[in-house]
Design a protein around this motif. Sequence first.
Motif, PDB file in Angstrom:
ATOM      1  N   GLU A  57       0.824  -1.206   0.000  1.00 38.94           N
ATOM      2  CA  GLU A  57       0.000   0.000   0.000  1.00 38.94           C
ATOM      3  C   GLU A  57       0.861   1.260   0.000  1.00 38.94           C
ATOM      4  O   GLU A  57       0.482   2.272  -0.596  1.00 38.94           O
ATOM      5  CB  GLU A  57      -0.949  -0.005   1.204  1.00 38.94           C
ATOM      6  CG  GLU A  57      -2.127  -0.935   1.026  1.00 38.94           C
ATOM      7  CD  GLU A  57      -3.241  -0.662   2.018  1.00 38.94           C
ATOM      8  OE1 GLU A  57      -3.061   0.174   2.927  1.00 38.94           O
ATOM      9  OE2 GLU A  57      -4.298  -1.300   1.878  1.00 38.94           O
ATOM     10  N   TRP A 116       1.753   1.662  -3.527  1.00 35.32           N
ATOM     11  CA  TRP A 116       0.594   2.103  -4.308  1.00 35.32           C
ATOM     12  C   TRP A 116       0.329   3.601  -4.135  1.00 35.32           C
ATOM     13  O   TRP A 116      -0.047   4.278  -5.095  1.00 35.32           O
ATOM     14  CB  TRP A 116      -0.646   1.333  -3.866  1.00 35.32           C
ATOM     15  CG  TRP A 116      -0.766  -0.052  -4.432  1.00 35.32           C
ATOM     16  CD1 TRP A 116      -0.089  -0.560  -5.500  1.00 35.32           C
ATOM     17  CD2 TRP A 116      -1.622  -1.099  -3.964  1.00 35.32           C
ATOM     18  NE1 TRP A 116      -0.456  -1.865  -5.722  1.00 35.32           N
ATOM     19  CE2 TRP A 116      -1.397  -2.214  -4.799  1.00 35.32           C
ATOM     20  CE3 TRP A 116      -2.538  -1.195  -2.921  1.00 35.32           C
ATOM     21  CZ2 TRP A 116      -2.077  -3.423  -4.614  1.00 35.32           C
ATOM     22  CZ3 TRP A 116      -3.224  -2.391  -2.743  1.00 35.32           C
ATOM     23  CH2 TRP A 116      -2.991  -3.491  -3.582  1.00 35.32           C
ATOM     24  N   HIS A 176      -7.209  -3.732  -4.529  1.00 39.87           N
ATOM     25  CA  HIS A 176      -7.081  -3.153  -3.193  1.00 39.87           C
ATOM     26  C   HIS A 176      -7.753  -4.051  -2.150  1.00 39.87           C
ATOM     27  O   HIS A 176      -7.185  -4.336  -1.100  1.00 39.87           O
ATOM     28  CB  HIS A 176      -7.716  -1.756  -3.198  1.00 39.87           C
ATOM     29  CG  HIS A 176      -7.880  -1.130  -1.859  1.00 39.87           C
ATOM     30  ND1 HIS A 176      -6.832  -0.862  -1.000  1.00 39.87           N
ATOM     31  CD2 HIS A 176      -9.002  -0.691  -1.205  1.00 39.87           C
ATOM     32  CE1 HIS A 176      -7.286  -0.295   0.108  1.00 39.87           C
ATOM     33  NE2 HIS A 176      -8.598  -0.187   0.002  1.00 39.87           N
ATOM     34  N   VAL A 215      -4.110   5.033   0.025  1.00 38.82           N
ATOM     35  CA  VAL A 215      -4.960   4.409  -0.978  1.00 38.82           C
ATOM     36  C   VAL A 215      -6.187   3.840  -0.282  1.00 38.82           C
ATOM     37  O   VAL A 215      -6.088   3.136   0.722  1.00 38.82           O
ATOM     38  CB  VAL A 215      -4.199   3.282  -1.704  1.00 38.82           C
ATOM     39  CG1 VAL A 215      -5.139   2.480  -2.596  1.00 38.82           C
ATOM     40  CG2 VAL A 215      -3.058   3.864  -2.524  1.00 38.82           C
ATOM     41  N   ASN A 216      -7.369   4.170  -0.784  1.00 42.68           N
ATOM     42  CA  ASN A 216      -8.596   3.560  -0.276  1.00 42.68           C
ATOM     43  C   ASN A 216      -9.623   3.504  -1.401  1.00 42.68           C
ATOM     44  O   ASN A 216      -9.361   3.964  -2.517  1.00 42.68           O
ATOM     45  CB  ASN A 216      -9.136   4.301   0.957  1.00 42.68           C
ATOM     46  CG  ASN A 216      -9.504   5.739   0.649  1.00 42.68           C
ATOM     47  OD1 ASN A 216     -10.214   6.024  -0.310  1.00 42.68           O
ATOM     48  ND2 ASN A 216      -9.014   6.666   1.461  1.00 42.68           N
TER      49      ASN A 216
END
Length: 282
Positions: free
Chosen positions: A143, A146, A158, A219-220
């Motif tokens: 992550e 990313w 994800h 990142v989500n």
Amino acid sequence: MIASFTAGRTCALAVAGGRDLARTAARYDGLFPERSFDGGLYHSLALAGAFGSPWASPAELRAVNRASLLVFAVDRLIDEEATAREQVVSLVGECLDAAAGGAPASPVAAFVAGLRAELAAPAELEAAWRDQLERMLRAMAREWDWSRAERPPAPEEHLAGADSCGALFIGVSHWIHTGQARTRGDLDRLRPAGDAVQRYLRLLNDLATRHREARFQDVNAFTLGMSPGEVNERLAELAREATALIEPLRDAYPRAAEYLAWQIHYSAGFYGLSDFWAPEGS
């Protein structure tokens, strides 16, 4: 009256667990800065542990509570302090070395070593615990990559990396410590349901903490283009998937199954009003 007694006992477990976490954190210099780790975080983690296993004793809850605290410690170090990939790689290596019995090279590695000692697991289960720790750490490192990559992952990619939220690592630590998993085969049977719950919790956390995470460029689901409606629809799908996997476990693993089911509903209620991290500026 029985329900009131159980609620009172469970709250007492949470109080004892929160105090234990605060005392434990104080032994690791600099690992738990007060600006992020206030008393509310310790007690929030202890509440989750106590209500997830209200049958347990304070000693039986030490592993689940401390595993939860480790997840938050590593998450903060990677998200807030690591400015170069070499730092992330070093942190992962230090934690895995300590999990394998090596001399701790940092406060977070010392915390890992302490959790390993608390589990006191037989070799087969300790190896499974290390494997899950490595999955979590590698997912957190991915992550970090990313968040700095030119091409972000797809939303399903994800979700497939949901080990980064640490939920299954916490569960594995708990099941080993309390004897709910006595062999690696037990963990293999629990893993599919645990993975499904973990994906649900990954997405629920994205929904609940999206504004805070945006400040750290995490990142989500939302930064990857999902709308609130799409997230809620996917959450409902994941909850159904997890429930279908949990139900067949109830005869052989009643407490582990109830723990997993509780995570879905408790977390939905908790994140509806709060977050574990200390509010900014507190």
